[in-house]
Design a protein around this motif. Structure first.
Motif, PDB file in Angstrom:
ATOM      1  N   ILE A 139      28.459  39.337  41.204  1.00 24.48           N
ATOM      2  CA  ILE A 139      29.835  39.812  41.015  1.00 24.48           C
ATOM      3  C   ILE A 139      30.744  39.080  41.998  1.00 24.48           C
ATOM      4  O   ILE A 139      30.302  38.694  43.090  1.00 24.48           O
ATOM      5  N   ALA A 140      32.018  38.894  41.586  1.00 23.20           N
ATOM      6  CA  ALA A 140      32.976  38.193  42.452  1.00 23.20           C
ATOM      7  C   ALA A 140      33.365  39.073  43.635  1.00 23.20           C
ATOM      8  O   ALA A 140      33.496  40.290  43.508  1.00 23.20           O
ATOM      9  N   GLY A 191      38.434  40.449  49.038  1.00 23.30           N
ATOM     10  CA  GLY A 191      38.402  41.073  50.365  1.00 23.30           C
ATOM     11  C   GLY A 191      37.362  42.164  50.502  1.00 23.30           C
ATOM     12  O   GLY A 191      37.101  42.641  51.597  1.00 23.30           O
ATOM     13  N   LEU A 249      35.490  46.622  46.092  1.00 23.96           N
ATOM     14  CA  LEU A 249      34.110  46.403  45.654  1.00 23.96           C
ATOM     15  C   LEU A 249      33.090  47.116  46.540  1.00 23.96           C
ATOM     16  O   LEU A 249      32.168  47.768  46.038  1.00 23.96           O
ATOM     17  N   VAL A 264      51.444  47.919  48.762  1.00 20.83           N
ATOM     18  CA  VAL A 264      50.021  48.233  48.587  1.00 20.83           C
ATOM     19  C   VAL A 264      49.483  48.961  49.822  1.00 20.83           C
ATOM     20  O   VAL A 264      49.599  48.455  50.947  1.00 20.83           O
ATOM     21  N   LEU A 279      44.474  47.131  54.379  1.00 22.30           N
ATOM     22  CA  LEU A 279      44.132  46.759  52.997  1.00 22.30           C
ATOM     23  C   LEU A 279      44.857  45.484  52.585  1.00 22.30           C
ATOM     24  O   LEU A 279      44.301  44.620  51.910  1.00 22.30           O
ATOM     25  N   MET A 330      43.142  42.424  54.206  1.00 21.40           N
ATOM     26  CA  MET A 330      41.857  42.037  53.611  1.00 21.40           C
ATOM     27  C   MET A 330      41.979  41.743  52.109  1.00 21.40           C
ATOM     28  O   MET A 330      41.305  40.862  51.575  1.00 21.40           O
ATOM     29  N   THR A 384      42.877  40.636  48.359  1.00 14.54           N
ATOM     30  CA  THR A 384      43.348  39.384  47.748  1.00 14.54           C
ATOM     31  C   THR A 384      44.048  39.694  46.424  1.00 14.54           C
ATOM     32  O   THR A 384      43.805  40.749  45.821  1.00 14.54           O
ATOM     33  N   ARG A 431      41.137  54.203  39.700  1.00 15.36           N
ATOM     34  CA  ARG A 431      40.951  55.190  40.765  1.00 15.36           C
ATOM     35  C   ARG A 431      40.718  56.594  40.220  1.00 15.36           C
ATOM     36  O   ARG A 431      40.791  57.556  40.992  1.00 15.36           O
ATOM     37  N   PRO A 443      45.569  50.723  38.988  1.00 15.94           N
ATOM     38  CA  PRO A 443      46.145  51.129  40.280  1.00 15.94           C
ATOM     39  C   PRO A 443      47.009  50.084  40.975  1.00 15.94           C
ATOM     40  O   PRO A 443      47.578  50.372  42.023  1.00 15.94           O
ATOM     41  N   PRO A 488      51.085  44.973  42.586  1.00 14.98           N
ATOM     42  CA  PRO A 488      51.477  43.599  42.211  1.00 14.98           C
ATOM     43  C   PRO A 488      51.402  43.325  40.709  1.00 14.98           C
ATOM     44  O   PRO A 488      52.218  42.583  40.164  1.00 14.98           O
ATOM     45  N   LEU A 536      37.495  39.003  31.086  1.00 19.66           N
ATOM     46  CA  LEU A 536      36.778  37.876  31.703  1.00 19.66           C
ATOM     47  C   LEU A 536      35.405  37.722  31.052  1.00 19.66           C
ATOM     48  O   LEU A 536      34.688  38.705  30.863  1.00 19.66           O
ATOM     49  N   PHE A 563      36.006  33.763  36.492  1.00 19.06           N
ATOM     50  CA  PHE A 563      36.774  34.499  37.511  1.00 19.06           C
ATOM     51  C   PHE A 563      38.239  34.084  37.458  1.00 19.06           C
ATOM     52  O   PHE A 563      38.594  33.041  36.892  1.00 19.06           O
ATOM     53  N   ILE A 564      39.095  34.916  38.042  1.00 12.02           N
ATOM     54  CA  ILE A 564      40.525  34.594  38.139  1.00 12.02           C
ATOM     55  C   ILE A 564      40.648  33.581  39.270  1.00 12.02           C
ATOM     56  O   ILE A 564      40.340  33.898  40.418  1.00 12.02           O
ATOM     57  N   PHE A 585      48.711  55.492  46.069  1.00 10.68           N
ATOM     58  CA  PHE A 585      48.894  54.794  44.802  1.00 10.68           C
ATOM     59  C   PHE A 585      50.159  55.335  44.125  1.00 10.68           C
ATOM     60  O   PHE A 585      50.582  56.466  44.403  1.00 10.68           O
TER      61      PHE A 585
END
Ligand SMILES: Cc1cc2nc3c(=O)[nH]c(=O)nc-3n(C[C@H](O)[C@H](O)[C@H](O)COP(=O)(O)OP(=O)(O)OC[C@H]3O[C@@H](n4cnc5c(N)ncnc54)[C@H](O)[C@@H]3O)c2cc1C
Length: 323
Positions: free
Chosen positions: A27-28, A31, A35, A100, A105, A108, A110, A120, A161, A164, A205, A210-211, A238
């Motif tokens: 898995i990708a 930060g 995950l 955010v 957060l 770290m 991305t 969430r 959630p 951006p 995906l 991956f992005i 959130f």
């Protein structure tokens, strides 16, 4: 729960990342702020984490002369919030990145991980047998649904959630994906197509993909734009509902709502056109805000989101009026 053991694979280049991500158990990793929590909660059980942060250019924020930009997948949210070029050209994105969670957060997290983060919903995160956890039904539909979706095209009623993502939707950003067949570009709505019907993830995906970047078109730069977020408390939360609005330099208007669906929610084009024409009086603004939410299907506890969305929409229509 303790974190399960995993292999850490810092990808050296795109080919290495794609090769490593092709394994079913890989898995990708951005930060890790979402995950690692999901792994601790036993929602995912990857054997290998493929760190994308060391890919060449992955952290770069490149502003081009024509007004467009390329943001590497591992650009940090804190850097997007602080970048003077982003703040000048795409203030809605800078404001959304700054909105955010917490400074930790944002430092770290991305942009790639922010877009691909999992919902969430408390049933999902609690490991209950909801649709996203391998069950057949959405437990929120008839349960505790205060923070859930007003628009859903499928079984799951969770919302996306990301702050951006809402700004990027109003700015008509696209994503660059890198995978086994090379590089392709997708609209955000195509990336999240069918998100509420898909059990194991929200994006389209492909395996090994991956992005690799977020792309902003030249039309995203300038004009009048902003991001506004409503939360249950004043900070570190959130969005219950959020809104990004953009009156482009060419006069066209784009409005997106967050907290109302699991996919980016763009207000219908006829409403955007009416706002672009401008000269709206209070009655027209009320009518348009109501029309924008006409298809909303509130659940037992989230009807307040319709009122929040309409309030944000009315404010946006006044603020974007060209007069
Ligand atoms: C307490 C808390 C509060 C938060 N509040 C907010 C908030 O107010 N607003 C908001 O927007 N977010 C919020 N978040 C989410 C936070 O912003 C995300 O955790 C973060 O943006 C994810 O970024 P990351 O780089 O750490 O992703 P990771 O945790 O590394 O990854 C998240 C997911 O994305 C996948 N992924 C990572 N990078 C890529 C890539 N390039 N391509 C494809 N898939 C990828 C991973 O496999 C994983 O599934 C909050 C999180 C927490 C824990």
């Amino acid at each position: 729960m303790p974190l399960q053991p995993f292999i850490y694979h810092p990808a050296s280049d795109s080919a290495d990342a794609v090769h490593a991500l092709r394994a079913r158990t890989a898995i990708a990793l951005g930060g890790g702020t979402d995950l690692l929590g999901a792994m601790k909660e036993s929602l995912v059980h990857p054997e290998t984490l493929v760190d994308l942060r060391r890919l060449p250019g992955a952290r770069d924020i490149a502003l081009h002369d024509d007004g467009s930009a390329r943001i590497g997948c591992a650009a940090r949210l804190a850097d997007l919030a602080a970048d003077a070029g982003i703040a000048t050209r795409y203030p809605a994105l800078a404001q959304a990145a700054a909105a955010v969670g917490t400074p930790q957060l944002r430092t770290m997290g991305t942009i790639g991980g922010n877009l691909a983060q999992r919902p969430r919903c408390w049933y999902f995160r609690g490991g209950l047998p909801c649709f996203k956890n391998g069950g057949t039904d959405c437990l929120a539909e008839k349960g505790e649904n205060h923070y859930h979706a007003l628009f859903t095209g499928g079984t799951c009623h969770a919302v996306h959630p990301s702050d951006p993502l809402v700004a990027l939707t109003a700015l008509e950003a696209t994503v660059e994906l890198t995978g086994t067949s090379g590089v392709r570009t997708l609209t955000l709505s195509a990336l999240f197509d069918g998100a509420s019907q898909r059990a194991t993830g929200e994006t389209t995906l492909a395996a090994g993909e991956f992005i690799s970047a977020v792309l902003l078109p030249a039309t995203a730069a300038g004009g009048e734009q902003y991001y506004e977020k409503l939360m249950q408390r004043g900070a570190w939360d959130f969005a219950t509902v959020s809104l990004a609005a953009h009156r482009r330099a060419d006069g066209a208007v784009r409005i997106a709502l967050g907290g109302v669906s699991l996919t980016p929610y763009r207000v219908t084009s006829s409403i955007e056109e009416d706002v672009a024409t401008g000269g709206l009086d209070d009655d027209s603004i009320d009518a348009l805000a109501e029309r924008a939410m006409y298809d909303a299907k509130p659940l037992e506890h989230n009807g307040y989101k319709v009122w929040q969305a309409q309030a944000l929409l009315r404010r946006a229509m006044r603020r974007l009026d060209p007069r």
